[in-house]
Write an enzyme that holds these catalytic residues in place. Structure first.
Site, PDB file in Angstrom:
ATOM      1  N   ASP A  74      59.312  36.148  44.712  1.00  0.00           N
ATOM      2  CA  ASP A  74      59.740  34.815  44.279  1.00  0.00           C
ATOM      3  C   ASP A  74      59.377  33.730  45.286  1.00  0.00           C
ATOM      4  OD1 ASP A  74      61.511  35.619  46.246  1.00  0.00           O
ATOM      5  OD2 ASP A  74      63.219  35.826  44.911  1.00  0.00           O
ATOM      6  N   ASN A 145      75.672  37.405  44.130  1.00  0.00           N
ATOM      7  CA  ASN A 145      76.004  37.405  42.694  1.00  0.00           C
ATOM      8  C   ASN A 145      75.277  38.532  41.954  1.00  0.00           C
ATOM      9  OD1 ASN A 145      73.404  36.511  42.744  1.00  0.00           O
ATOM     10  ND2 ASN A 145      73.778  34.583  41.668  1.00  0.00           N
ATOM     11  N   HIS A 147      71.959  39.103  42.073  1.00  0.00           N
ATOM     12  CA  HIS A 147      70.571  38.825  41.672  1.00  0.00           C
ATOM     13  C   HIS A 147      69.589  39.702  42.437  1.00  0.00           C
ATOM     14  CE1 HIS A 147      69.984  35.224  44.715  1.00  0.00           C
ATOM     15  NE2 HIS A 147      69.570  36.346  45.256  1.00  0.00           N
ATOM     16  N   GLU A 152      68.800  35.681  38.285  1.00  0.00           N
ATOM     17  CA  GLU A 152      70.221  35.365  38.374  1.00  0.00           C
ATOM     18  C   GLU A 152      70.987  36.034  37.231  1.00  0.00           C
ATOM     19  OE1 GLU A 152      71.042  34.119  41.034  1.00  0.00           O
ATOM     20  OE2 GLU A 152      70.153  32.181  41.509  1.00  0.00           O
TER      21      GLU A 152
HETATM   22  C1  GLP Z   1      67.298  35.244  48.142  1.00  0.00           C
HETATM   23  C2  GLP Z   1      66.066  36.000  47.679  1.00  0.00           C
HETATM   24  C3  GLP Z   1      66.398  37.435  47.300  1.00  0.00           C
HETATM   25  C4  GLP Z   1      67.240  38.058  48.401  1.00  0.00           C
HETATM   26  C5  GLP Z   1      68.531  37.302  48.549  1.00  0.00           C
HETATM   27  C6  GLP Z   1      69.469  37.865  49.599  1.00  0.00           C
HETATM   28  O1  GLP Z   1      68.016  34.730  47.105  1.00  0.00           O
HETATM   29  N1  GLP Z   1      65.409  35.372  46.582  1.00  0.00           N
HETATM   30  O2  GLP Z   1      65.206  38.160  47.071  1.00  0.00           O
HETATM   31  O3  GLP Z   1      67.489  39.413  48.112  1.00  0.00           O
HETATM   32  O4  GLP Z   1      68.204  35.973  48.913  1.00  0.00           O
HETATM   33  O5  GLP Z   1      69.167  37.354  50.854  1.00  0.00           O
HETATM   34  P1  GLP Z   1      69.692  37.946  52.200  1.00  0.00           P
HETATM   35  O6  GLP Z   1      68.883  39.174  52.463  1.00  0.00           O
HETATM   36  O7  GLP Z   1      69.415  36.873  53.203  1.00  0.00           O
HETATM   37  O8  GLP Z   1      71.128  38.244  52.040  1.00  0.00           O
END
Ligand code: GLP
Length: 251
Positions: A74, A145, A147, A152
């Protein structure tokens, strides 16, 4: 209980080493056959240690990325690739600048397209994954959440790479990176749930106590759009790695 195999590790470093070793073994096996390795990659804090370990394997043990092809999950929209908040910047900073993946084999959704070019870009992104032979390995983190990528809650099982609207929780959690919630982009381009589920192997990593509540839900809920990570139950070769902090409240 879930059908997704899950492994509880002592700490995040142990997970990084285990998952990096799996990726390295896959790359070496495919290199020996003269074939490419197609990796689906994630951003966020979670995979940083894993990328550090891959860089170490490249530098100290000669892990050769020259046949690796990557597709990131993404990117924010709108987002300039050279902005320090972009996932382009993140990936180069943590991985691509330090290993020998040829630039032409790196794919990250383009957050700097005009709006009317997005649909074609997303269709072409899916096509490039297919042309590369499909994803051999998809790495995932998880949002609080539930995702995966930026799929989402509400994302459909058959969703594909597309423009998505970011959840309030996601934007709140990203506020620190942008200097305030209002400055967090409202949209993103993300691979879909179907894109992810087509990978031949999926590994989701969840570390730290902030992920404990959602991991409990992921492991105890039926597969549904309410918590997109539960769709991994529909995959026959997915593994979830949690550290003891993210596992704390699991029963
Ligand atoms: C973002 C990314 C996800 C990731 C999530 C969690 O939203 N788009 O791919 O898994 O954050 O991030 P973190 O690893 O910093 O908790």
């Amino acid at each position: 209980m879930t059908h997704i195999p899950f492994v509880v590790a002592e700490n995040a470093q142990e997970i990084a080493q285990t998952v990096a070793a799996e990726i390295a073994a896959l790359i070496r096996e495919r290199n020996a056959e003269g074939r490419s390795t197609v990796l689906g990659l994630a951003t966020g804090n979670t995979p940083i240690l894993l990328y550090r370990e891959l860089v170490r394997l490249h530098r100290e043990e000669g892990l050769d990325f020259s046949r690796v092809i990557t597709f990131n999950l993404d990117e924010y929209y709108p987002m300039q690739p050279d902005s320090s908040q972009s996932y382009h910047y993140f990936m180069h900073h943590h991985l691509f600048d330090h290993v020998n993946v040829p630039a032409s084999q790196i794919h990250i959704p383009d957050g700097f397209l005009s709006r009317d070019a997005i649909a074609d870009f997303c269709a072409a992104y899916e096509q490039k994954i297919q042309q590369a032979g499909g994803l051999d390995f998809q790495l995932l983190g998880i949002g609080e959440n539930g995702h995966i990528g930026f799929n989402e809650p509400g994302s459909a099982r058959d969703s594909r790479t597309r423009l998505v609207r970011l959840d309030a929780t996601t934007r709140r959690n990203a506020a620190g990176d942008f200097g305030g919630e209002d400055l967090v982009p409202r949209e993103a381009i993300s691979m879909g749930v179907a894109t992810i589920l087509e990978a031949r192997r999926i590994v989701l990593i969840a570390t730290g106590s902030k992920k404990a509540t959602i991991m409990q839900k992921v492991l105890h809920s039926a597969a549904s759009s309410d918590i997109p990570a539960t769709f991994l139950q529909l995959h026959e070769n997915a593994t979830i790695y949690v550290d003891t902090a993210a596992h704390a409240s699991l029963v």
